[in-house]
Design an enzyme around this catalytic site. Sequence first.
Site, PDB file in Angstrom:
ATOM      1  N   ALA A   7      37.075  43.745  37.868  1.00 36.50           N
ATOM      2  CA  ALA A   7      38.102  42.846  37.340  1.00 36.50           C
ATOM      3  C   ALA A   7      38.127  41.625  38.257  1.00 36.50           C
ATOM      4  CB  ALA A   7      39.457  43.538  37.331  1.00 36.50           C
ATOM      5  N   SER A   9      40.443  39.780  39.614  1.00 31.66           N
ATOM      6  CA  SER A   9      41.412  39.700  40.716  1.00 31.66           C
ATOM      7  C   SER A   9      41.299  40.864  41.698  1.00 31.66           C
ATOM      8  CB  SER A   9      42.828  39.654  40.142  1.00 31.66           C
ATOM      9  OG  SER A   9      43.074  40.833  39.401  1.00 31.66           O
ATOM     10  N   CYS A  10      40.270  41.657  41.600  1.00 32.46           N
ATOM     11  CA  CYS A  10      40.132  42.880  42.394  1.00 32.46           C
ATOM     12  C   CYS A  10      39.385  42.603  43.712  1.00 32.46           C
ATOM     13  CB  CYS A  10      39.388  43.912  41.557  1.00 32.46           C
ATOM     14  SG  CYS A  10      38.894  45.398  42.414  1.00 32.46           S
ATOM     15  N   ALA A  11      40.086  42.754  44.837  1.00 27.30           N
ATOM     16  CA  ALA A  11      39.476  42.516  46.151  1.00 27.30           C
ATOM     17  C   ALA A  11      38.375  43.532  46.444  1.00 27.30           C
ATOM     18  CB  ALA A  11      40.542  42.557  47.239  1.00 27.30           C
ATOM     19  N   CYS A  13      36.465  44.962  44.324  1.00 27.41           N
ATOM     20  CA  CYS A  13      35.313  44.589  43.495  1.00 27.41           C
ATOM     21  C   CYS A  13      34.491  43.510  44.192  1.00 27.41           C
ATOM     22  CB  CYS A  13      35.770  44.097  42.127  1.00 27.41           C
ATOM     23  SG  CYS A  13      36.647  45.327  41.146  1.00 27.41           S
TER      24      CYS A  13
END
Length: 150
Positions: A7, A9-11, A13
């Site tokens: 996603a 906004s996923c740190a 990731c």
Amino acid sequence: MIRIYTAPSCASCRKVKAWLKEHNIPYVEKNIFSTLLREDELRELLERSENGTDDIISKRSKIMKEGNVDIDDMSVNELIKFIQENPSILKRPIIIDERRFQVGYNAEEIRAFIPRELRKLAECDHADYCPPFYNAKSLKEEYDRDHKNK
């Protein structure tokens, strides 16, 4: 080939993608919000999960909390359709290839995605005599640094 479900906004990731790029490991990224997750993909994720839905479904997601959703009462087909309609319930990142499956970023566990040849090279005590691999020296240095105090 490694697939990662992410996603924007996923740190975690971003950490996974950076780690794979740093180690020159190719991957295919699937943004769960901009790409429709196919039924066969979701079926594979569910089959590969050791603890069933607990591994890949976030019980803390807004949809799960506010919707009072009981996924345990759903059939597999209903669950797949529910995930397709509500991809935000998936934990992320999900990293998968032919043999390995990991949810979330874990600095130790992700090393399993390094190709076997490079893992062997990283453990080689005589890097000058080991077979040449692209970026092998940095892998050996990283391994030495990580295991220096053990």
